[in-house]
Motif scaffolding. Structure first.
Motif, PDB file in Angstrom:
ATOM      1  N   TRP A 121      46.157  31.153  30.701  1.00  0.00           N
ATOM      2  CA  TRP A 121      45.003  31.437  31.560  1.00  0.00           C
ATOM      3  C   TRP A 121      45.107  30.564  32.808  1.00  0.00           C
ATOM      4  O   TRP A 121      45.237  29.349  32.717  1.00  0.00           O
ATOM      5  N   ILE A 122      45.049  31.203  33.948  1.00  0.00           N
ATOM      6  CA  ILE A 122      45.161  30.496  35.223  1.00  0.00           C
ATOM      7  C   ILE A 122      43.868  30.710  36.004  1.00  0.00           C
ATOM      8  O   ILE A 122      43.436  31.835  36.208  1.00  0.00           O
ATOM      9  N   GLU A 156      38.515  40.691  48.316  1.00  0.00           N
ATOM     10  CA  GLU A 156      37.892  42.001  48.186  1.00  0.00           C
ATOM     11  C   GLU A 156      38.714  42.936  47.304  1.00  0.00           C
ATOM     12  O   GLU A 156      38.244  43.987  46.900  1.00  0.00           O
ATOM     13  N   GLU A 157      39.948  42.549  47.017  1.00  0.00           N
ATOM     14  CA  GLU A 157      40.835  43.382  46.205  1.00  0.00           C
ATOM     15  C   GLU A 157      40.583  43.133  44.717  1.00  0.00           C
ATOM     16  O   GLU A 157      40.211  42.045  44.300  1.00  0.00           O
ATOM     17  N   ASP A 158      40.767  44.136  43.905  1.00  0.00           N
ATOM     18  CA  ASP A 158      40.611  44.025  42.455  1.00  0.00           C
ATOM     19  C   ASP A 158      41.989  44.170  41.799  1.00  0.00           C
ATOM     20  O   ASP A 158      42.659  45.175  41.970  1.00  0.00           O
ATOM     21  N   GLY A 199      43.928  40.581  31.411  1.00  0.00           N
ATOM     22  CA  GLY A 199      42.673  40.663  32.150  1.00  0.00           C
ATOM     23  C   GLY A 199      42.648  39.795  33.391  1.00  0.00           C
ATOM     24  O   GLY A 199      43.419  38.841  33.535  1.00  0.00           O
ATOM     25  N   TYR A 200      41.761  40.162  34.272  1.00  0.00           N
ATOM     26  CA  TYR A 200      41.587  39.455  35.540  1.00  0.00           C
ATOM     27  C   TYR A 200      40.097  39.446  35.838  1.00  0.00           C
ATOM     28  O   TYR A 200      39.440  40.490  35.813  1.00  0.00           O
ATOM     29  N   ALA A 201      39.555  38.273  36.104  1.00  0.00           N
ATOM     30  CA  ALA A 201      38.118  38.171  36.368  1.00  0.00           C
ATOM     31  C   ALA A 201      37.901  37.515  37.722  1.00  0.00           C
ATOM     32  O   ALA A 201      38.494  36.473  38.019  1.00  0.00           O
ATOM     33  N   LYS A 202      37.064  38.119  38.504  1.00  0.00           N
ATOM     34  CA  LYS A 202      36.701  37.555  39.800  1.00  0.00           C
ATOM     35  C   LYS A 202      35.351  36.855  39.657  1.00  0.00           C
ATOM     36  O   LYS A 202      34.336  37.495  39.372  1.00  0.00           O
ATOM     37  N   LEU A 203      35.340  35.557  39.810  1.00  0.00           N
ATOM     38  CA  LEU A 203      34.114  34.775  39.668  1.00  0.00           C
ATOM     39  C   LEU A 203      33.461  34.653  41.042  1.00  0.00           C
ATOM     40  O   LEU A 203      33.958  33.938  41.915  1.00  0.00           O
ATOM     41  N   ASP A 204      32.361  35.356  41.244  1.00  0.00           N
ATOM     42  CA  ASP A 204      31.764  35.419  42.576  1.00  0.00           C
ATOM     43  C   ASP A 204      30.388  34.757  42.646  1.00  0.00           C
ATOM     44  O   ASP A 204      29.606  35.007  43.560  1.00  0.00           O
ATOM     45  N   ARG A 205      30.085  33.897  41.680  1.00  0.00           N
ATOM     46  CA  ARG A 205      28.803  33.187  41.700  1.00  0.00           C
ATOM     47  C   ARG A 205      29.052  31.685  41.830  1.00  0.00           C
ATOM     48  O   ARG A 205      29.821  31.107  41.061  1.00  0.00           O
ATOM     49  N   GLN A 206      28.410  31.055  42.799  1.00  0.00           N
ATOM     50  CA  GLN A 206      28.554  29.611  42.973  1.00  0.00           C
ATOM     51  C   GLN A 206      27.300  28.908  42.451  1.00  0.00           C
ATOM     52  O   GLN A 206      26.181  29.381  42.621  1.00  0.00           O
ATOM     53  N   TYR A 207      27.527  27.748  41.815  1.00  0.00           N
ATOM     54  CA  TYR A 207      26.453  27.051  41.111  1.00  0.00           C
ATOM     55  C   TYR A 207      26.048  25.736  41.774  1.00  0.00           C
ATOM     56  O   TYR A 207      25.075  25.124  41.371  1.00  0.00           O
TER      57      TYR A 207
END
Length: 267
Positions: free
Chosen positions: A62-63, A100-102, A110-118
């Motif tokens: 996992w990277i 913007e690319e998936d 699998g590939y997950a785009k984490l788009d929420r900042q905390y």
């Protein structure tokens, strides 16, 4: 102690380490994980990642990381751009900087785009969302969650600008070992801290909320600038209700301080 450490690593279900230590620690090299997780990939020099992938032929790898974060830090500037994102681009023409690319179809597991900042309030998070992430970021902390800073200013963020006159010693940008230093911004930061400390509003709110301490952080991109500010702060009268920290941007993470002062010198 070495035998105990070896036994602990051998029998451990989870081992956490810096990637640099893998290159010289024999016990870590002999460890055989089923799952390998490499975090903060943008900052890791490519040879370290390649070496880790070679000695740990795990079932899953996992990277994780952010291609827009800091590049690898090393003695040679020629290798600064060479991290795992550069490898994906050179070998497979996969540009992970293109947020913007998936790329789900390119990765078997699998590939997950984490788009929420905390970390930041929405008003601050929108700045880097707009200018670095093409406006796609979502924000975990809403502006309404801001604490007592609203009692100091009506704005979520204040910007103080002043003219840099190279003929005035206080405002002139100095260089110490290539690091930018500005006396005026250091003094201004220290004075801002004194002003915040002296506000009776903060004392009242602390008392009403039953809180014993609040914190102020002063962040600078430059090491010697932060050292200068730290020296000025250390000469101030200690306040038991408010702690003050001054350091570089690399040493600040998340919600360490309630109030943040950012000092941005010209390079």
């Amino acid at each position: 102690i070495e035998d105990l450490a070896s036994e602990n690593i051998t029998n451990a279900r989870i081992v956490a380490t810096t990637i640099a230590k893998i290159s010289y620690d024999e016990e870590l090299q002999n460890y055989k994980p089923n799952i390998l997780v490499i975090d903060e990939c943008s900052m890791i020099p490519l040879p370290y990642i390649v070496y880790s992938l070679c000695i740990y032929p795990s079932d899953e790898t996992w990277i994780s990381g952010d291609p827009n974060q800091i590049q690898p830090v090393g003695l040679s500037n020629d290798w600064r751009e060479y991290n795992i994102y550069r490898m994906f681009n050179d070998l497979w023409n996969i540009d992970l900087h293109n947020i913007e690319e998936d790329y789900k179809n390119l990765f078997k597991k699998g590939y997950a785009k984490l788009d929420r900042q905390y970390r930041c309030l929405e008003s601050i998070g929108e700045l880097f969302s707009k200018y670095a992430y093409k406006g796609i970021l979502k924000h975990h902390r809403e502006n309404e969650k801001q604490d007592y800073l609203s009692h100091i200013t009506n704005s979520n963020a204040c910007v103080i600008k002043y003219n840099m006159n190279n003929y005035e010693k206080l405002k002139k940008v100095l260089k110490i070992e290539g690091s930018s230093v500005n006396l005026y911004s250091a003094i201004l930061s220290a004075e801002l801290v004194l002003k915040i400390k002296g506000l009776l509003t903060i004392k009242k709110i602390l008392k009403e909320k039953g809180l014993t301490k609040k914190s102020i952080g002063i962040i600078s991109p430059y090491k010697y600038q932060s050292h200068l500010i730290e020296g000025l702060i250390s000469n101030q009268t200690e306040d038991k209700d408010i702690e003050v920290y001054a350091s570089t941007v690399h040493k600040f993470q998340g919600e360490e301080c309630d109030i943040i002062i950012v000092v941005l010198n010209p390079p």
